[in-house]
Design a protein around this motif. Structure first.
Motif, PDB file in Angstrom:
ATOM      1  N   HIS A   1      -2.934   1.896  -4.484  1.00  0.00           N
ATOM      2  CA  HIS A   1      -2.861   3.335  -4.217  1.00  0.00           C
ATOM      3  C   HIS A   1      -4.257   3.842  -3.897  1.00  0.00           C
ATOM      4  O   HIS A   1      -5.189   3.597  -4.668  1.00  0.00           O
ATOM      5  CB  HIS A   1      -2.347   4.090  -5.445  1.00  0.00           C
ATOM      6  CG  HIS A   1      -1.160   3.452  -6.100  1.00  0.00           C
ATOM      7  ND1 HIS A   1       0.131   3.882  -5.882  1.00  0.00           N
ATOM      8  CD2 HIS A   1      -1.061   2.399  -6.952  1.00  0.00           C
ATOM      9  CE1 HIS A   1       0.971   3.134  -6.585  1.00  0.00           C
ATOM     10  NE2 HIS A   1       0.278   2.227  -7.246  1.00  0.00           N
ATOM     11  N   LEU A   2      -4.383   4.534  -2.793  1.00  0.00           N
ATOM     12  CA  LEU A   2      -5.665   5.171  -2.477  1.00  0.00           C
ATOM     13  C   LEU A   2      -5.680   6.542  -3.137  1.00  0.00           C
ATOM     14  O   LEU A   2      -4.695   7.280  -3.069  1.00  0.00           O
ATOM     15  CB  LEU A   2      -5.789   5.391  -0.966  1.00  0.00           C
ATOM     16  CG  LEU A   2      -6.135   4.188  -0.086  1.00  0.00           C
ATOM     17  CD1 LEU A   2      -6.389   4.673   1.345  1.00  0.00           C
ATOM     18  CD2 LEU A   2      -7.387   3.489  -0.618  1.00  0.00           C
ATOM     19  N   ALA A   3      -6.796   6.881  -3.781  1.00  0.00           N
ATOM     20  CA  ALA A   3      -6.887   8.193  -4.432  1.00  0.00           C
ATOM     21  C   ALA A   3      -8.294   8.735  -4.297  1.00  0.00           C
ATOM     22  O   ALA A   3      -9.270   7.982  -4.313  1.00  0.00           O
ATOM     23  CB  ALA A   3      -6.518   8.066  -5.907  1.00  0.00           C
ATOM     24  N   ARG A   4      -8.381  10.069  -4.204  1.00  0.00           N
ATOM     25  CA  ARG A   4      -9.716  10.687  -4.088  1.00  0.00           C
ATOM     26  C   ARG A   4     -10.393  10.804  -5.462  1.00  0.00           C
ATOM     27  O   ARG A   4     -11.609  10.897  -5.549  1.00  0.00           O
ATOM     28  CB  ARG A   4      -9.598  12.070  -3.456  1.00  0.00           C
ATOM     29  CG  ARG A   4      -9.197  11.989  -1.973  1.00  0.00           C
ATOM     30  CD  ARG A   4      -8.762  13.347  -1.453  1.00  0.00           C
ATOM     31  NE  ARG A   4      -9.846  14.309  -1.447  1.00  0.00           N
ATOM     32  CZ  ARG A   4      -9.669  15.620  -1.542  1.00  0.00           C
ATOM     33  NH1 ARG A   4      -8.453  16.132  -1.651  1.00  0.00           N
ATOM     34  NH2 ARG A   4     -10.702  16.439  -1.530  1.00  0.00           N
TER      35      ARG A   4
ATOM     36  N   ARG B   1       0.858  -1.198   0.000  1.00  0.00           N
ATOM     37  CA  ARG B   1       0.000   0.000   0.000  1.00  0.00           C
ATOM     38  C   ARG B   1       0.888   1.241   0.000  1.00  0.00           C
ATOM     39  O   ARG B   1       1.828   1.324   0.786  1.00  0.00           O
ATOM     40  CB  ARG B   1      -0.827   0.057   1.276  1.00  0.00           C
ATOM     41  CG  ARG B   1      -2.260  -0.407   1.221  1.00  0.00           C
ATOM     42  CD  ARG B   1      -3.225   0.585   0.636  1.00  0.00           C
ATOM     43  NE  ARG B   1      -4.420  -0.079   0.100  1.00  0.00           N
ATOM     44  CZ  ARG B   1      -5.570  -0.183   0.750  1.00  0.00           C
ATOM     45  NH1 ARG B   1      -5.718   0.330   1.934  1.00  0.00           N
ATOM     46  NH2 ARG B   1      -6.590  -0.768   0.192  1.00  0.00           N
TER      47      ARG B   1
ATOM     48  N   ILE C   1      -9.360   2.626  -5.149  1.00  0.00           N
ATOM     49  CA  ILE C   1      -8.157   1.821  -4.909  1.00  0.00           C
ATOM     50  C   ILE C   1      -7.619   1.432  -6.282  1.00  0.00           C
ATOM     51  O   ILE C   1      -8.299   0.732  -7.055  1.00  0.00           O
ATOM     52  CB  ILE C   1      -8.440   0.561  -4.067  1.00  0.00           C
ATOM     53  CG1 ILE C   1      -8.989   0.994  -2.708  1.00  0.00           C
ATOM     54  CG2 ILE C   1      -7.171  -0.271  -3.900  1.00  0.00           C
ATOM     55  CD1 ILE C   1      -9.272  -0.159  -1.754  1.00  0.00           C
TER      56      ILE C   1
ATOM     57  N   HIS D   1     -13.045   6.433  -1.557  1.00  0.00           N
ATOM     58  CA  HIS D   1     -11.775   6.452  -2.287  1.00  0.00           C
ATOM     59  C   HIS D   1     -11.789   5.519  -3.485  1.00  0.00           C
ATOM     60  O   HIS D   1     -12.591   4.586  -3.555  1.00  0.00           O
ATOM     61  CB  HIS D   1     -10.634   5.961  -1.361  1.00  0.00           C
ATOM     62  CG  HIS D   1     -10.148   7.007  -0.440  1.00  0.00           C
ATOM     63  ND1 HIS D   1     -10.690   7.201   0.797  1.00  0.00           N
ATOM     64  CD2 HIS D   1      -9.149   7.913  -0.568  1.00  0.00           C
ATOM     65  CE1 HIS D   1     -10.056   8.200   1.393  1.00  0.00           C
ATOM     66  NE2 HIS D   1      -9.117   8.648   0.584  1.00  0.00           N
TER      67      HIS D   1
ATOM     68  N   ASP E   1       1.266   5.646   0.061  1.00  0.00           N
ATOM     69  CA  ASP E   1       0.549   6.736   0.720  1.00  0.00           C
ATOM     70  C   ASP E   1      -0.547   7.265  -0.209  1.00  0.00           C
ATOM     71  O   ASP E   1      -0.425   7.211  -1.439  1.00  0.00           O
ATOM     72  CB  ASP E   1       1.513   7.860   1.130  1.00  0.00           C
ATOM     73  CG  ASP E   1       2.409   8.258  -0.022  1.00  0.00           C
ATOM     74  OD1 ASP E   1       2.711   7.373  -0.855  1.00  0.00           O
ATOM     75  OD2 ASP E   1       2.784   9.431  -0.113  1.00  0.00           O
ATOM     76  N   ALA E   2      -1.632   7.768   0.375  1.00  0.00           N
ATOM     77  CA  ALA E   2      -2.801   8.187  -0.411  1.00  0.00           C
ATOM     78  C   ALA E   2      -2.513   9.481  -1.164  1.00  0.00           C
ATOM     79  O   ALA E   2      -1.705  10.307  -0.738  1.00  0.00           O
ATOM     80  CB  ALA E   2      -3.982   8.396   0.539  1.00  0.00           C
TER      81      ALA E   2
END
Ligand SMILES: Cc1cc2nc3c(=O)[nH]c(=O)nc-3n(C[C@H](O)[C@H](O)[C@H](O)COP(=O)(O)OP(=O)(O)OC[C@H]3O[C@@H](n4cnc5c(N)ncnc54)[C@H](O)[C@@H]3O)c2cc1C
Length: 522
Positions: A224-227, A4, A212, A210, A6-7
């Motif tokens: 990757h977490l993303a908005r 994982r 993924i 989010h 960072d977002a």
């Protein structure tokens, strides 16, 4: 195991001109941005264009006045932002009363009603009026206006057949397309973006508030977490939309292949030719990389992977024959030293011919209530990439509140911090500061790196101080820069995208570059 990261606020899929342009703009607005490119930056359409910052003279035939107006005014914004890798060009359009234009454009249809005897031809006054409009629609300061040319006894007429007596001359802009992409990526990185090459997005799914995004790359498999996500996959946009992101959208992309040939230098002056063919199509012949001529393009529906696009023998012969209708000396396959081909990702709008399909872009926002947004980019041109990025961020603003406002209009790309008129002085200064760098070499360095050429040559007092010499003025110092600063990893990245030295290096030299990269670029 999947790691994982960072977002981030915005995850961009695709490192072509649109993905890198959006990443740069977004990073400059304070967003945390990550971009993944599955191969090399600009490996697809964005290195295979005709390389024109153009208003789209031929779109006037479609009465696409707004499209032309916007593109025309944007040309100057872009040339000022990157006076090293882009510059004004003069285009010579030889006139013959027998030239045939496309018959299904609105202008053609109108003409055949009021002047039925014209049958696909254009009177000279009409071409002149079109060019007058082209001069004045977008406001022109850097680029000189249209004029009429007498070809008899002129340098522009010298290579042409004697039947071409008159021509019109107008301006458009030229850009080194693949360098445009990499400089956008560099500027994005300088503003905090995380640019990952050779990293493929294999899945993107919504998970609460989010996205993924799963990638596979040099670091293995990562999440990757993303908005928000931007799908700037160019010719892969539909595949990413429906496959990777699992959308049930009914949008389509139409793939249209365009091929170019590069020949030995066919004429001695520095202007381009705009040739109107008997089939209603147009092609350009453009002075290229100091010693060559670039000719293109063809247009054909493309099947299969965009990366398999190749100039076929038929396309090569078509371009040779087309050019030979104008030049005194026949252009044959023996003159061709290189070819390249790319695929336009056109938003499917039901138009019947590949030429008529719109080049305007479509930004499709997918943002169900309470869920994170995705934006899919269809179409666009090199010329519109900066405005496209602004429009994309305007669409995402409600989903990424707090981002800064537009800023790229007056900002230069790395190495472009000088006025377009100063380019000659920069070339002369580089040769003066490094006396072992001759004029041609200095020109190549400034046209690729602008003021960053000094950082590459550093404290060198002699050519030997630049390390190994790979031929054609490519030194170890430049290779190191390309690896450290421009994400070059493989020999093609260096010889066909960061530079065009593939036109000059022989097979042994290419092998040495390749071996050096294997040792130093991991
Ligand atoms: C023959 C031709 C001539 C042209 N001439 C001009 C011109 O003179 N002037 C002009 O303004 N425009 C011109 N254009 C149009 C212009 O080149 C394109 O509109 C533009 O380059 C499209 O850029 P893009 O970033 O959308 O696509 P691309 O450059 O194709 O970038 C998409 C990227 O996404 C990557 N990708 C795909 N799937 C994934 C994944 N799953 N994970 C990670 N990465 C992925 C690909 O590897 C690719 O690098 C021309 C186009 C063609 C074909």
């Amino acid at each position: 195991m999947t790691a994982r990261t960072d977002a981030v606020d915005l995850f961009v899929i695709g490192g072509g001109v649109n993905g890198c342009g959006i990443a740069r703009d977004a990073a400059g607005r304070g967003l945390r941005v990550r971009l993944a490119e599955m191969g090399d930056l600009a490996q697809a359409t964005s290195s295979a264009s005709t390389k024109l910052f153009h208003g789209g003279l031929r779109y006037l035939e479609y009465l696409e006045i707004n499209l032309v107006r916007e593109a025309l005014s944007e040309r100057e914004v872009l040339i000022r932002a990157m006076p090293h890798i882009s510059w004004p060009m003069r285009f010579v359009l030889p006139y013959s009363a027998n030239m045939r234009f496309e018959s299904d454009t609105p202008v053609s249809k109108m003409l055949s009603t009021v002047m039925p005897w014209m049958k696909g031809k254009r009177p000279s006054w009409m071409i002149r009026s079109g060019l007058f409009l082209y001069d004045h629609l977008g406001g022109q300061h850097l680029l000189p206006g249209t004029k009429r040319l007498d070809l008899r006894g002129s340098p522009e007429g010298a290579p042409l057949k004697d039947e071409f007596v008159h021509a019109f001359e107008y301006s458009d802009g030229w850009v080194q397309d693949a360098r445009l992409v990499v400089l956008n990526a560099r500027d994005a990185e300088a503003r905090g973006a995380d640019i990952r090459v050779r990293t493929k997005v294999i899945e993107a799914r919504r998970d609460g508030g989010h996205w993924i995004v799963t990638t596979e790359g040099p670091n293995g498999r990562e999440e990757h977490l993303a908005r928000a996500v931007v799908n700037a996959g160019g010719p892969w946009v539909e595949q990413i939309l429906k496959g990777t992101m699992g959308s049930a959208s009914r949008e389509h992309v139409r793939l249209v292949r365009g091929s170019h040939i590069v020949t030995r230098k066919l004429y001695d002056h520095d202007k381009c030719y705009f040739f109107q063919g008997s089939d209603g199509r147009i092609i350009f012949a453009i002075p290229y990389e100091q010693d060559f001529t670039l000719i293109g393009t063809t247009e054909a529906a493309h099947e299969g992977s965009p990366l398999t696009a190749e100039c076929t023998e038929e396309e090569r012969d078509y371009l040779c024959d087309f050019t030979s209708q104008y030049f005194k000396e026949e252009v044959t396959a023996d003159d061709v030293v290189w070819t390249y081909s790319g695929v336009r990702p056109l938003y499917e709008d039901g138009a019947s011919s590949a030429t008529a399909a719109t080049r305007e872009y479509v930004l499709s926002l997918d943002a169900p209530a309470g869920q994170p947004a995705a934006l899919h980019v269809f179409g666009g041109k090199i010329t519109t990439y900066r405005r496209l990025a602004e429009d994309a961020l305007a669409k995402l603003r409600p989903h990424l509140p707090g981002m800064g406002g537009p800023w790229t209009k007056d900002a230069h790309l790395p190495g472009g911090d000088f006025a377009p008129e100063e380019v000659g002085a920069k070339i002369a200064k580089l040769s003066q500061d490094y006396p072992f760098v001759d004029r041609k070499w200095a020109e190549r360095m400034i046209r690729h790196y602008g003021t960053e050429a000094w950082a590459i040559l550093g404290a060198a007092k002699t050519r030997d101080d630049l390390g190994r010499d790979f031929g054609a003025t490519l030194t170890e110092a430049e290779l190191r820069w390309l690896v450290d600063k421009e994400w070059a990893r493989k020999v093609e990245d260096v010889i066909w995208r960061r530079t065009k030295l593939g036109l000059r290096l022989d097979a042994d030299q290419v092998n040495s570059v390749s071996a050096w990269l294997e040792e130093h670029a991991g």
